[in-house]
Design an enzyme around this catalytic site. Structure first.
Site, short mmCIF file in Angstrom:
data_model
loop_
_atom_site.label_atom_id
_atom_site.label_comp_id
_atom_site.label_asym_id
_atom_site.label_seq_id
_atom_site.Cartn_x
_atom_site.Cartn_y
_atom_site.Cartn_z
N THR A 90 34.22 37.93 2.97
CA THR A 90 34.14 36.69 3.75
C THR A 90 34.50 36.92 5.21
OG1 THR A 90 36.45 36.06 3.45
CG2 THR A 90 34.92 35.39 1.70
N CYS A 91 34.34 35.85 6.01
CA CYS A 91 34.61 35.97 7.45
C CYS A 91 36.09 35.89 7.78
CB CYS A 91 33.91 34.84 8.19
SG CYS A 91 32.14 34.96 8.04
N ASP A 92 36.93 35.63 6.78
CA ASP A 92 38.35 35.42 7.07
C ASP A 92 39.14 36.73 7.04
OD1 ASP A 92 40.80 34.38 7.50
OD2 ASP A 92 40.89 33.15 5.69
N SER A 93 40.07 36.85 7.98
CA SER A 93 40.89 38.07 8.06
C SER A 93 41.87 38.22 6.91
CB SER A 93 41.69 38.10 9.36
OG SER A 93 40.84 38.37 10.42
N ASN A 122 32.35 30.53 2.18
CA ASN A 122 31.18 31.22 2.77
C ASN A 122 29.95 31.14 1.87
OD1 ASN A 122 32.43 34.10 4.72
ND2 ASN A 122 32.23 31.95 5.22
#
Ligand SMILES: Cc1ncc(COP(=O)(O)O)c(C=O)c1O
Length: 380
Positions: free
Chosen positions: A331-334, A370
């Site tokens: 996903t785009c999350d850190s 996402n």
């Protein structure tokens, strides 16, 4: 302080490698592979370790239809916590008599749904919850959950639920006045216990309370529900469940013979029955370290890393000189990082990473963040 460096498993045989590769070719990636024979093995092992204990599988650990079918065939009981969990049992035509409703906080609709299904044993932990059952007296049996805080469990389940030992007598006597029968006590000493010490202490406390109360009440208490907490083997140390339960068996032997004992295992039964197959979809060098991005992560099958504090044993299928690497989700999350300090050989896009012991609190708690593809469930 940084996390300790984690090693992965090597030594995959050619047969194992082609097994995983052919499944990915056929079904795509990521996958969750369900091995019903492993579930059966775990169930039988726990039955042997806890003879004379009725096992109610905690559906919340993995509410997956094929797993429930297998447990139904094994004639397991089911611990349900919601109407949704009842619906899935309804689709399997499981009898309500084989269920207990263990959520201490219920709406009136939850109670009506359960009763319609034939589930008549409910867990409560305070007087407000007790009063909710008053309209249904004569049709319900009640267990009172007692809180035993746990220091040696990964997940403390007595912070949010369970009355104190001091409250037990009052709740039971009030129930009697309301015409409700509390049939026994229940507890959950926390999930993924390192030892059975907490179970033993809780059994002894409950035994003493029940024996004392039985001198005062008209209808005696005769059920003790010892909850879950039986550990999964995340460190692959070959946990011996017979040995783990030995002190529990000894504690249970000190109870009167005519009492019924229940348990609500989730993790121990289902964790080893599911293996996660993921694929490396990207790689980079960041801050001087190799980063590998796989197609499943903490918003997906690895959600237990966040919600359940679990570290799953990981396996790579190729060997080579290793370096400390980062394994991240898609996903785009850190926050979507599975491990920040993991020793990995140099890997390539398309290589597989296998997660073991991934049946409990994994797919059950995943999200659709996402709108990524969820791992497909494959029954082996
Ligand atoms: C009421 C209740 N019973 C049983 C379980 C299953 O516990 P475990 O997976 O540790 O066996 C849980 C887990 O959250 C629970 O809340």
């Amino acid at each position: 302080m940084t996390d300790p460096i984690r090693t992965v498993l090597y030594g995959a045989s050619d047969k194992e490698i082609s097994f995983y590769q052919s499944l990915v070719e056929k079904h795509g990636s990521p996958l969750l592979l369900f091995d019903s024979s492993k579930l059966k093995q775990q169930y039988r092992a726990l039955q042997q370790a806890l003879p004379n204990v009725d096992l109610f599988y905690a559906i919340k650990a993995l509410p997956q239809i094929d797993a429930l079918k297998e447990l139904d065939e094994l004639e397991a009981g089911f611990d349900v916590a919601s109407s949704g969990e009842l619906d899935i049992l309804l689709s399997l035509k499981v009898s309500g008599r084989r269920t207990i409703h263990t959520h201490p906080v219920k709406s009136d609709k939850d109670i009506r749904d359960a009763l319609r299904f034939g589930s008549t044993t409910f867990v409560i932990d305070n007087l407000d919850e007790l009063k909710k059952l008053q309209p249904y007296r004569g049709r319900v049996g009640i267990l009172l959950r007692v809180s035993f805080r746990s220091e040696n469990a990964k997940v403390d389940l007595s912070k949010k639920f369970g009355c104190t030992e001091d409250e037990v007598a009052n709740i039971i006597l009030q129930a009697e006045q309301l015409g409700l029968h509390i049939k026994g006590l229940s507890f959950h000493v926390g999930s993924q216990c390192e030892t059975s010490d907490q179970h033993v202490a809780a059994i002894h406390s409950c035994r003493d309370m029940m024996l004392e109360l039985n001198k005062k009440v008209k209808a005696p208490l005769s059920i003790l529900d010892i909850g879950g907490g039986f550990p999964a083997d995340y460190a692959l140390e070959s946990i011996d469940i017979l040995e783990f339960c030995k002190p529990i068996r000894a504690a249970l032997e000190s109870l009167p013979d005519d009492w019924h004992i229940y348990a609500e295992p989730g993790r121990y039964l289902i964790a080893p029955a599911v293996t996660c197959v993921t694929t490396i979809i990207g790689k980079s060098i960041r801050y001087g370290m190799p980063w590998y991005y796989i197609d499943d992560g903490v918003y997906g099958s690895f959600s237990g890393k966040i919600f359940d504090h679990a570290e799953y044993p990981l396996q790579v299928l190729t060997e080579g000189k290793t370096s400390t690497s980062v394994l991240a989700g898609p996903t785009c999350d850190s926050i979507d990082i599975i491990d920040e300090h993991i020793e990995l050989p140099e890997l390539n896009i398309g290589d597989l990473i296998i997660g073991h012991q991934m049946g409990a609190y994994t797919a059950a708690t995943r999200t659709r963040f996402n709108l990524l593809k969820e791992a497909k469930f494959i029954v082996l």
